[in-house]
Enzyme design. Structure first.
Site, PDB file in Angstrom:
ATOM      1  N   ASP A  93       0.115  10.478  -2.069  1.00 17.70           N
ATOM      2  CA  ASP A  93      -0.250  11.619  -1.371  1.00 17.70           C
ATOM      3  C   ASP A  93      -0.707  12.728  -2.300  1.00 17.70           C
ATOM      4  OD1 ASP A  93      -0.792  13.586   0.882  1.00 17.70           O
ATOM      5  OD2 ASP A  93       0.396  14.282   0.917  1.00 17.70           O
ATOM      6  N   ASN A 114      -4.154  12.939  -3.507  1.00 16.31           N
ATOM      7  CA  ASN A 114      -5.840  12.549  -4.307  1.00 16.31           C
ATOM      8  C   ASN A 114      -6.673  14.257  -3.937  1.00 16.31           C
ATOM      9  OD1 ASN A 114      -4.653  10.593  -5.273  1.00 16.31           O
ATOM     10  ND2 ASN A 114      -5.818   9.149  -3.595  1.00 16.31           N
ATOM     11  N   GLY A 115      -6.908  14.225  -2.814  1.00 15.05           N
ATOM     12  CA  GLY A 115      -7.993  15.495  -2.655  1.00 15.05           C
ATOM     13  C   GLY A 115      -7.915  16.342  -3.914  1.00 15.05           C
ATOM     14  N   SER A 127      -3.110   4.688   5.648  1.00 15.83           N
ATOM     15  CA  SER A 127      -2.809   5.090   7.623  1.00 15.83           C
ATOM     16  C   SER A 127      -4.091   4.607   8.343  1.00 15.83           C
ATOM     17  CB  SER A 127      -2.444   5.931   7.468  1.00 15.83           C
ATOM     18  OG  SER A 127      -3.302   7.217   7.592  1.00 15.83           O
ATOM     19  N   ASN A 168      -6.194   7.684   9.324  1.00 13.78           N
ATOM     20  CA  ASN A 168      -7.591   7.942   7.837  1.00 13.78           C
ATOM     21  C   ASN A 168      -8.445   7.156   8.709  1.00 13.78           C
ATOM     22  OD1 ASN A 168      -5.505   7.041   5.020  1.00 13.78           O
ATOM     23  ND2 ASN A 168      -5.311   9.158   5.986  1.00 13.78           N
TER      24      ASN A 168
END
EC number: 2.5.1.-
Length: 244
Positions: free
Chosen positions: A29, A31-32, A74, A77
């Site tokens: 978790d 990346n953004g 997921s 997503n």
């Protein structure tokens, strides 16, 4: 020190004591947020995340971790913008093309969990080919969760178990035999990066007695040293499984 933080101690005693986890799973978790902090497009964060996958999978092999499961895409997503979903699929194609030969030569067996057959036919074919090309390997396992959701996995496992043993024959062993991870070692350590402290529908059954570690590091910054620190933290914990 935060309860979720990995201690800054030498890894060597942990390695020598044989307490390296056999199966590690990671919710990758951040990346953004990594990209946003640098005023870059989200795609740049996902590309940096792929680089982190390479670093961590290589370190996992060095440490002797038998199975590494990565939450890559997921079932939730799909709710992301179509462009971002397309970018993620493109990066998956690039990873397979560029890294498959390394997995083959390093004796890594690739596994995929989740309903990846919802992807486009060409990508499904690439995944099937990658899995087939590593199927004869007998070294560490790299499992990638693609279009994976634990609720769906458990529902499907229950249906298959009912067909195989009948409703009255369903027990824990019957469910476990039908899970996507049935041929992986029991989950020992589950790591989530970026500071979030939830499992997000990932390996809910498998994580029942796993050690959980939540770290502040964003996934693109997670590296070999961070994985080694997580393994060290695991080695310092006492696992009682409900006993004393």
């Amino acid at each position: 020190m935060s309860p979720s933080a990995a201690p800054a101690v030498s890894l060597d005693p942990v390695l020598s004591s044989g307490t390296v986890p056999r199966h590690v799973a990671i919710i990758m978790d951040g990346n953004g947020r990594w990209a946003k902090q640098r005023m870059l497009p989200r795609l740049a964060g996902h590309k940096a995340g792929v680089d982190a996958v390479r670093r961590v999978t290589r370190e996992a092999r060095r440490l002797g971790i038998a199975a590494l499961t990565l939450y890559a895409f997921s079932s939730e997503n799909w709710r992301r913008p179509e462009q971002e979903v397309g970018d993620l699929m493109g990066l998956l194609r690039i990873f397979i093309r560029s890294d498959l030969q390394e997995l083959v030569s390093e004796n890594v067996r690739l596994r995929v969990i989740g309903d990846y057959r919802r992807f486009t036919p060409d990508l499904v074919a690439m995944i099937d080919d990658a899995v087939a090309r590593t199927a004869a390997n007998n070294g560490p396992i790299l499992a990638i969760a693609l279009n994976y959701g634990s609720h769906a996995e458990l529902a499907a496992a229950a249906r298959r178990a009912a067909l195989r043993v009948g409703a009255d024959g369903i027990d824990e062993a019957a469910i476990e035999a039908e899970l996507d991870t049935h041929d992986l070692p029991p989950l020992d350590l589950l790591i989530r990066t970026s500071g979030e402290q939830r499992l997000s529908n990932f390996l809910l059954w498998q994580a029942a007695y796993a050690e959980l570690l939540f770290v502040e590091t964003l996934w693109p910054d997670f590296d070999a040293e961070a994985l080694a620190a997580a393994v060290t933290a695991f080695g310092l914990r006492q696992r009682r499984y409900g006993g004393l």
